[in-house]
Design a protein around this motif. Sequence first.
Motif, PDB file in Angstrom:
ATOM      1  N   GLY A   1       0.801  -1.223   0.000  1.00 52.13           N
ATOM      2  CA  GLY A   1       0.000   0.000   0.000  1.00 52.13           C
ATOM      3  C   GLY A   1       0.832   1.272   0.000  1.00 52.13           C
ATOM      4  O   GLY A   1       0.665   2.138  -0.852  1.00 52.13           O
ATOM      5  N   THR A   2       1.768   1.335   0.949  1.00 53.21           N
ATOM      6  CA  THR A   2       2.561   2.561   1.068  1.00 53.21           C
ATOM      7  C   THR A   2       3.368   2.814  -0.186  1.00 53.21           C
ATOM      8  O   THR A   2       3.451   3.950  -0.673  1.00 53.21           O
ATOM      9  CB  THR A   2       3.514   2.446   2.273  1.00 53.21           C
ATOM     10  N   ALA A   3       3.935   1.750  -0.738  1.00 54.17           N
ATOM     11  CA  ALA A   3       4.742   1.911  -1.941  1.00 54.17           C
ATOM     12  C   ALA A   3       3.881   2.422  -3.099  1.00 54.17           C
ATOM     13  O   ALA A   3       4.293   3.292  -3.870  1.00 54.17           O
ATOM     14  CB  ALA A   3       5.384   0.579  -2.316  1.00 54.17           C
TER      15      ALA A   3
ATOM     16  N   LEU B   1      -4.822  10.339  -8.293  1.00 48.96           N
ATOM     17  CA  LEU B   1      -3.974  10.151  -7.119  1.00 48.96           C
ATOM     18  C   LEU B   1      -4.832   9.933  -5.878  1.00 48.96           C
ATOM     19  O   LEU B   1      -4.600   9.014  -5.086  1.00 48.96           O
ATOM     20  CB  LEU B   1      -3.063  11.368  -6.936  1.00 48.96           C
ATOM     21  N   SER B   2      -5.853  10.769  -5.725  1.00 49.89           N
ATOM     22  CA  SER B   2      -6.661  10.637  -4.514  1.00 49.89           C
ATOM     23  C   SER B   2      -7.495   9.354  -4.558  1.00 49.89           C
ATOM     24  O   SER B   2      -7.837   8.793  -3.518  1.00 49.89           O
ATOM     25  CB  SER B   2      -7.526  11.870  -4.308  1.00 49.89           C
TER      26      SER B   2
ATOM     27  N   VAL C   1      -6.168   0.772  -8.678  1.00 51.07           N
ATOM     28  CA  VAL C   1      -4.953   1.465  -8.240  1.00 51.07           C
ATOM     29  C   VAL C   1      -3.930   1.507  -9.372  1.00 51.07           C
ATOM     30  O   VAL C   1      -3.397   2.561  -9.727  1.00 51.07           O
ATOM     31  CB  VAL C   1      -4.356   0.779  -6.991  1.00 51.07           C
ATOM     32  N   ILE C   2      -3.684   0.342  -9.965  1.00 49.83           N
ATOM     33  CA  ILE C   2      -2.686   0.276 -11.036  1.00 49.83           C
ATOM     34  C   ILE C   2      -3.128   1.103 -12.237  1.00 49.83           C
ATOM     35  O   ILE C   2      -2.336   1.819 -12.859  1.00 49.83           O
ATOM     36  CB  ILE C   2      -2.460  -1.191 -11.439  1.00 49.83           C
TER      37      ILE C   2
ATOM     38  N   ALA D   1       2.093   6.541  -6.783  1.00 46.26           N
ATOM     39  CA  ALA D   1       1.012   7.380  -7.317  1.00 46.26           C
ATOM     40  C   ALA D   1       1.315   8.850  -7.064  1.00 46.26           C
ATOM     41  O   ALA D   1       1.082   9.705  -7.929  1.00 46.26           O
ATOM     42  CB  ALA D   1      -0.315   6.986  -6.669  1.00 46.26           C
ATOM     43  N   GLY D   2       1.835   9.132  -5.870  1.00 44.14           N
ATOM     44  CA  GLY D   2       2.180  10.518  -5.561  1.00 44.14           C
ATOM     45  C   GLY D   2       3.225  11.053  -6.523  1.00 44.14           C
ATOM     46  O   GLY D   2       3.147  12.175  -7.003  1.00 44.14           O
TER      47      GLY D   2
END
Lengths: 421, 226
Positions: A8-10, A285-286, A90-91, A15-16
């Motif tokens: 998740g964090t990665a 992103l969001s 997400v991807i 994305a950021g």
Amino acid sequence: MDIITHYGTALVLLAGLVGFFMAWGIGANDVANAMGTSVGTRSLTIKQAVLIAMVFEFAGSYLAGGEVTSTIRTGIIDANAFVGHADLLVIGMIASLLAAGIWLIVASHYGWPVSTTHSIVGAIIGFAMVALGNDAVQWNKTLGIVGSWIVTPAISGLIAYFIFLSVQRLIFDTEDPLKNAKRFVPFYMFLTAFVISLVTLKKGLSHVGLQLSNMEDWGYSTLASLVVMVAGYIYIGRKQYNPSDDKDMHFSNVEKVFAVLMVLTACAMAFAHGSNDVANAIGPLSAVVSVVEAGGAVAAKSSIAWWILPLGGFGIVLGLAVMGKKVMETVGTGITHLTPSRGFAAQFATASTVVLASGTGLPISTTQTLVGAVMGVGLARGIAALNMGVIRNIVVSWVITLPAGAFLSILIFWILEALVL
Amino acid sequence: MPANSILGLFAKSPIRPLQQHMDKVHECCQNLLPFFDAVLADDWEKAGQLRNVISGLEKEADSLKREIRLTLPSGLFMPVERTDLLELVKEQDRIANKAKDIAGRVLGRQLKIPALFATEFRAYLARCLDATALAAKAINELDELLETGFRGREVELVNRMISELDEIEHDTDELQIRLRRQLLAIEKDLNPVDVMFLYSILEWVGDLADRAEGVGSRLELLLARS
């Protein structure tokens, strides 16, 4: 699903990063359109233009940029279709950002006038179709977006037409144009400030934690605009006018008054652009962030994480700062016979159309709106010559951008899918 | 100019070059006054120099004209008709051509202007140049016309100039008739071929005013259509 919980964090970081990249592309790409007219009319120097753009793009994205984001995020694709496929979402969003960013860089390199909004819309549609098939795309919503490409230039054209007509009637076509310019220009300032402040209060400040009633919105906007108007009035009164300038062109001093107004509408343009276009970068992103935070649940509506808007705003500002000067120089030198009064009409119309449309949540193209406004001034017989060939090129590039964005995003989506899943 | 900026939309304004062209034409005509002064003083060297100046200015006007024609591609969206602008520039250019012809012809024949009507001739020439000056002034209002959207007061102002142009042209006709009469009275004592030339020079100088009026009426048409 494990991918979301494990990485998740990665993913959020990735994305950021691509969101920031996209925002940078927007800043680099659109600065000429948002600020070019002011530099062209010599109302602003290049340095001032870039500075104003930076301040107001950021303010616009932060204070009024929340609204369009949800359309980009969930309006184009059906959020329900992705329930249980959060990883794809997400991807796909990361792929879309990367695709749109790449497309912007490529287009800027070749000098194609593309719309940042279209590239991201095309990219999202592209990945959704590949990921989940046609049903994942909300075609009726998409139609609304496509419709706005016709409606917004038309609206801004109309506004520009009537604004310019009123300028002609009230100021230029009178016994004493200079006196009337001093009298009426502050009123135009009031209008400009009013549109901007009202939208800011109505749309933007909720996430800063300000909740105002309707009456308060109107009241505060009026108050702020009055302050701007009085300040403008005093400033215009103090400016030095040189009657001898009017020898070969009767309206030189009148245009001096309009130059003040031009600066104000330039701020409004940058604000409007920031409020509308930052969403192109931070919407996807969001979406990623909210999915990851919810541990893989896909919600149709979620609030924007606090750090996302500033990130987008900062990306745009950085793009402006790095590329802006270069773009501005080409714009400033190759310029036209645009006068402040014409530029003002076009910018005012664009800014108001964009902020109003942003209020409805439609992701519209600032470039298109500006083209419409310029056409409006032209129809009011205010511009000496418009190059229709260029308009054709712009329109063609708009049409091409959609499939191009889609194609790129499909490609990147497949690559990411192979890598990650 | 990057194409991704909307500023490519703004084509080069045809109005400023048009004004520059007219100013050039007017400047070219103005040199006829010292030219004829030199001719009357029998100073052919100076007249030759001035003729070169006139011819040079006419060439400059020609290249301006060509530039205007080239920068007016058909895909332009303008507040006035494209054809009107092209006709206007053609009309303007004809004034300079005429000035060049007059200077060249007078110098080529070393034409002597009879001293008897020298002052009258100068007044006639000056009046014709008034017409070209006023035409230039009217053309210089084009950018103001653009600001007001080719409407209202500014149009009235230009229309007044145009009718004043008509009056000047009428004046020059009167002056021309008087000069012809004077020439008729003395022509027996002059070289017949010179007389023929004098008549045609009188006519040509009058053409300057006629063509200036032509510029005025072209401008009038342009305004009437917008």
